[in-house]
Write a protein that holds these residues in place. Structure first.
Motif, PDB file in Angstrom:
ATOM      1  N   SER A   1      13.234  53.227  -9.601  1.00 26.41           N
ATOM      2  CA  SER A   1      12.771  53.424 -10.967  1.00 26.41           C
ATOM      3  C   SER A   1      11.761  52.348 -11.326  1.00 26.41           C
ATOM      4  O   SER A   1      11.648  51.330 -10.649  1.00 26.41           O
ATOM      5  CB  SER A   1      13.956  53.363 -11.941  1.00 26.41           C
ATOM      6  N   ILE A   2      11.038  52.604 -12.393  1.00 24.98           N
ATOM      7  CA  ILE A   2      10.063  51.654 -12.919  1.00 24.98           C
ATOM      8  C   ILE A   2      10.753  50.905 -14.048  1.00 24.98           C
ATOM      9  O   ILE A   2      11.363  51.511 -14.915  1.00 24.98           O
ATOM     10  CB  ILE A   2       8.834  52.401 -13.471  1.00 24.98           C
ATOM     11  N   ALA A   3      10.654  49.595 -14.023  1.00 25.40           N
ATOM     12  CA  ALA A   3      11.235  48.789 -15.094  1.00 25.40           C
ATOM     13  C   ALA A   3      10.112  48.119 -15.877  1.00 25.40           C
ATOM     14  O   ALA A   3       9.033  47.860 -15.354  1.00 25.40           O
ATOM     15  CB  ALA A   3      12.171  47.732 -14.516  1.00 25.40           C
ATOM     16  N   LEU A   4      10.367  47.867 -17.128  1.00 24.96           N
ATOM     17  CA  LEU A   4       9.387  47.199 -17.988  1.00 24.96           C
ATOM     18  C   LEU A   4       9.736  45.716 -18.096  1.00 24.96           C
ATOM     19  O   LEU A   4       9.794  45.151 -19.178  1.00 24.96           O
ATOM     20  CB  LEU A   4       9.366  47.873 -19.359  1.00 24.96           C
ATOM     21  N   ASP A   5       9.939  45.087 -16.945  1.00 24.69           N
ATOM     22  CA  ASP A   5      10.365  43.693 -16.923  1.00 24.69           C
ATOM     23  C   ASP A   5       9.230  42.695 -16.771  1.00 24.69           C
ATOM     24  O   ASP A   5       9.417  41.513 -17.029  1.00 24.69           O
ATOM     25  CB  ASP A   5      11.383  43.470 -15.805  1.00 24.69           C
ATOM     26  N   SER A   6       8.048  43.133 -16.382  1.00 20.33           N
ATOM     27  CA  SER A   6       6.994  42.148 -16.143  1.00 20.33           C
ATOM     28  C   SER A   6       6.025  41.966 -17.303  1.00 20.33           C
ATOM     29  O   SER A   6       5.313  40.969 -17.344  1.00 20.33           O
ATOM     30  CB  SER A   6       6.232  42.462 -14.855  1.00 20.33           C
ATOM     31  N   PHE A   7       5.999  42.871 -18.272  1.00 16.12           N
ATOM     32  CA  PHE A   7       5.055  42.656 -19.367  1.00 16.12           C
ATOM     33  C   PHE A   7       5.389  41.411 -20.194  1.00 16.12           C
ATOM     34  O   PHE A   7       4.475  40.711 -20.627  1.00 16.12           O
ATOM     35  CB  PHE A   7       4.838  43.913 -20.220  1.00 16.12           C
ATOM     36  N   PRO A   8       6.678  41.045 -20.408  1.00 16.94           N
ATOM     37  CA  PRO A   8       6.925  39.787 -21.116  1.00 16.94           C
ATOM     38  C   PRO A   8       6.419  38.573 -20.326  1.00 16.94           C
ATOM     39  O   PRO A   8       5.945  37.597 -20.911  1.00 16.94           O
ATOM     40  CB  PRO A   8       8.441  39.739 -21.280  1.00 16.94           C
ATOM     41  N   ALA A   9       6.487  38.649 -19.005  1.00  9.49           N
ATOM     42  CA  ALA A   9       5.983  37.551 -18.177  1.00  9.49           C
ATOM     43  C   ALA A   9       4.459  37.461 -18.270  1.00  9.49           C
ATOM     44  O   ALA A   9       3.897  36.355 -18.327  1.00  9.49           O
ATOM     45  CB  ALA A   9       6.414  37.742 -16.733  1.00  9.49           C
ATOM     46  N   LEU A  10       3.790  38.616 -18.294  1.00 12.02           N
ATOM     47  CA  LEU A  10       2.336  38.614 -18.460  1.00 12.02           C
ATOM     48  C   LEU A  10       1.950  38.014 -19.808  1.00 12.02           C
ATOM     49  O   LEU A  10       1.011  37.206 -19.897  1.00 12.02           O
ATOM     50  CB  LEU A  10       1.790  40.038 -18.325  1.00 12.02           C
ATOM     51  N   LEU A  11       2.679  38.386 -20.844  1.00 11.20           N
ATOM     52  CA  LEU A  11       2.433  37.806 -22.171  1.00 11.20           C
ATOM     53  C   LEU A  11       2.670  36.299 -22.157  1.00 11.20           C
ATOM     54  O   LEU A  11       1.876  35.529 -22.702  1.00 11.20           O
ATOM     55  CB  LEU A  11       3.340  38.448 -23.219  1.00 11.20           C
ATOM     56  N   ALA A  12       3.760  35.886 -21.542  1.00 13.97           N
ATOM     57  CA  ALA A  12       4.086  34.460 -21.497  1.00 13.97           C
ATOM     58  C   ALA A  12       3.021  33.669 -20.756  1.00 13.97           C
ATOM     59  O   ALA A  12       2.696  32.544 -21.154  1.00 13.97           O
ATOM     60  CB  ALA A  12       5.449  34.250 -20.851  1.00 13.97           C
ATOM     61  N   SER A  13       2.463  34.235 -19.700  1.00 13.99           N
ATOM     62  CA  SER A  13       1.431  33.507 -18.960  1.00 13.99           C
ATOM     63  C   SER A  13       0.183  33.290 -19.801  1.00 13.99           C
ATOM     64  O   SER A  13      -0.505  32.290 -19.652  1.00 13.99           O
ATOM     65  CB  SER A  13       1.084  34.225 -17.656  1.00 13.99           C
ATOM     66  N   VAL A  14      -0.082  34.219 -20.709  1.00 14.37           N
ATOM     67  CA  VAL A  14      -1.228  34.084 -21.602  1.00 14.37           C
ATOM     68  C   VAL A  14      -0.917  33.119 -22.748  1.00 14.37           C
ATOM     69  O   VAL A  14      -1.729  32.268 -23.092  1.00 14.37           O
ATOM     70  CB  VAL A  14      -1.641  35.464 -22.170  1.00 14.37           C
ATOM     71  N   LEU A  15       0.269  33.243 -23.313  1.00 13.22           N
ATOM     72  CA  LEU A  15       0.608  32.493 -24.524  1.00 13.22           C
ATOM     73  C   LEU A  15       1.241  31.126 -24.267  1.00 13.22           C
ATOM     74  O   LEU A  15       1.052  30.207 -25.058  1.00 13.22           O
ATOM     75  CB  LEU A  15       1.543  33.331 -25.394  1.00 13.22           C
ATOM     76  N   LEU A  16       1.993  31.001 -23.175  1.00 17.40           N
ATOM     77  CA  LEU A  16       2.727  29.756 -22.916  1.00 17.40           C
ATOM     78  C   LEU A  16       2.215  28.989 -21.713  1.00 17.40           C
ATOM     79  O   LEU A  16       2.571  27.833 -21.523  1.00 17.40           O
ATOM     80  CB  LEU A  16       4.221  30.051 -22.715  1.00 17.40           C
ATOM     81  N   GLY A  17       1.427  29.637 -20.894  1.00 21.36           N
ATOM     82  CA  GLY A  17       0.906  28.987 -19.698  1.00 21.36           C
ATOM     83  C   GLY A  17       1.363  29.680 -18.428  1.00 21.36           C
ATOM     84  O   GLY A  17       2.340  30.428 -18.414  1.00 21.36           O
ATOM     85  N   ASN A  18       0.639  29.370 -17.355  1.00 22.33           N
ATOM     86  CA  ASN A  18       0.897  30.023 -16.072  1.00 22.33           C
ATOM     87  C   ASN A  18       2.300  29.757 -15.545  1.00 22.33           C
ATOM     88  O   ASN A  18       2.944  30.657 -15.019  1.00 22.33           O
ATOM     89  CB  ASN A  18      -0.105  29.540 -15.030  1.00 22.33           C
ATOM     90  N   GLY A  19       2.751  28.526 -15.641  1.00 24.93           N
ATOM     91  CA  GLY A  19       4.058  28.163 -15.111  1.00 24.93           C
ATOM     92  C   GLY A  19       5.183  28.922 -15.782  1.00 24.93           C
ATOM     93  O   GLY A  19       6.072  29.461 -15.108  1.00 24.93           O
TER      94      GLY A  19
END
Length: 164
Positions: A30-48
């Motif tokens: 199945s496809i999960a929607l688990d990586s979009f929060p990580a993509l947002l975090a990399s933009v807003l909080l930093g790469n790490g």
């Protein structure tokens, strides 16, 4: 400011768990929607922060799905961390379309390459459509939400806050 970043990282990790719980049936698994929060975090909080949230989000998604690939999920988690780190790095330079393209192509076609040799070409080609659709869903959600959440960075305020 450090406390704010920790709280936001926890929030994005929780959103990743919620996204991992939302399963869309696909060709394999199945496809999960688990990586979009990580993509947002990399933009807003930093790469790490984005990389850590991507890796933990994938592991949590795999655990919720029954770990169908066993320990290979740790390889996928590492790949996700690297891809999200690269996405955030390119996005914050102003190349949003390029960041999106590189993430989509890498997550859908390059990241599964080890499985070509581990599990065979049948599995590899069967998983590609699901990975592409999942990557597209997660990327679209992140690209739509990121400009609207820039105020979370704590720097400039958005127009709504400026009017208060």
């Amino acid at each position: 400011m450090f406390g704010r970043k920790i709280v936001l990282a926890a929030l994005f990790t929780a959103l990743s768990v919620v996204g991992a719980s939302i399963k869309i049936p696909a060709v394999i698994g199945s496809i999960a929607l688990d990586s979009f929060p990580a993509l947002l975090a990399s933009v807003l909080l930093g790469n790490g922060a984005g990389a850590v949230i991507a890796a933990s989000g994938h592991i949590l998604s795999a655990l919720l799905g029954g770990m169908p690939l066993g320990p290979l999920h740790f390889l996928v988690a590492l790949e996700m961390a690297v891809l999200v780190w690269i996405f955030g790095n390119i996005y914050r330079t102003g190349s949003k379309k390029m960041a999106g393209f590189i993430f989509l192509f890498s997550n859908a076609f390059l990241a599964p390459l080890p499985f070509l040799f581990i599990m065979g070409k049948e599995f590899f080609f069967a998983i590609l459509p699901s990975l592409f659709i999942g990557s597209l869903f997660n990327l679209a959600a992140a690209l739509l939400m990121a400009p609207r959440l820039v105020w979370l960075k704590g720097g400039k305020t958005d127009s709504l806050e400026a009017n208060r």
